[in-house]
Write an enzyme that holds these catalytic residues in place. Structure first.
Site, short mmCIF file in Angstrom:
data_model
loop_
_atom_site.label_atom_id
_atom_site.label_comp_id
_atom_site.label_asym_id
_atom_site.label_seq_id
_atom_site.Cartn_x
_atom_site.Cartn_y
_atom_site.Cartn_z
N ASP A 1 8.90 9.96 2.19
CA ASP A 1 7.89 9.10 1.57
C ASP A 1 7.05 9.92 0.60
OD1 ASP A 1 6.43 6.66 1.20
OD2 ASP A 1 4.88 7.45 2.53
N ARG B 1 6.41 -5.03 -11.29
CA ARG B 1 5.56 -4.01 -10.67
C ARG B 1 6.32 -3.16 -9.65
NH1 ARG B 1 1.52 -7.12 -7.61
NH2 ARG B 1 1.01 -5.08 -6.81
#
Length: 192
Positions: free
Chosen positions: A86, A132
């Protein structure tokens, strides 16, 4: 029954083109927040990921697995490996796109155990954009950039306004971050 691989990205995307002010290949990337568990340098048990911009809009990160990162005796904890990916994927998105974004989805595939004392070399790349949404993926190899594949991940990040952090974040932590940013003079394009 054989499960076919899901296509990645799962939707039609436009190329994710790096921002004109993105760091050049070979640039070492500093921490984005000293208190960050992933890349920060102020947390004793943190991951302390170090990253460098690679060729073709990739980001190369290194994660040294210590005893503080183990799950099963002598092996890295799977959740901490997901956290390392991540951080590496977020570093690629943030540094190459120069837009604030948050993780919307993270998927990890563990291919082999990652022992304590090893270094995981993670190469993260941008796969495309749809509105987005930014799609990215990464491979993690053991003990060398061309070592055996240990972990593979892919993620969806969502571009947000800076207001996302001021609304949901800790006010004192944001003041600390703001003060550090002023010293470094690192700017982000919020709404280019």
């Amino acid at each position: 029954m054989t499960r076919s691989a899901q296509p990645w990205p799962p939707v039609d995307v436009e190329p994710a083109v790096a921002h004109p002010k993105a760091p050049a290949p070979g640039s070492e990337l500093g921490v984005h927040f000293h208190e960050c568990f992933g890349c920060g340098d102020n947390l004793e048990g943190g991951l302390h990921l170090r990253s460098t911009v690679g060729e073709q809009e990739t980001v190369q990160s290194e994660f040294v697995v210590t005893a503080a990162h183990q799950g099963a005796p002598g092996l890295a904890h799977g959740g901490l490996l997901a956290c390392a990916f991540d951080e590496a994927l977020g570093s690629a998105v943030g540094n190459m796109m120069r837009r604030p974004a948050v993780t919307g989805r993270l998927e990890t595939d563990f291919k082999r155990p990652v022992p304590v004392g090893s270094t995981l070399y993670i190469t993260a790349k941008l796969d495309g954009m749809a509105g987005r949404k930014i799609y990215a993926s990464a491979d993690g190899r053991l003990n060398a950039p061309d070592g055996p594949l240990a972990v593979r991940a892919r993620a969806l990040f969502v571009i947000v306004d800076f207001e996302h952090f001021t609304t949901h974040g800790d006010a004192d932590a944001l003041k600390t971050l703001s003060a550090a940013r002023q010293k470094v003079e690192r700017s982000w394009d919020i709404n280019p």
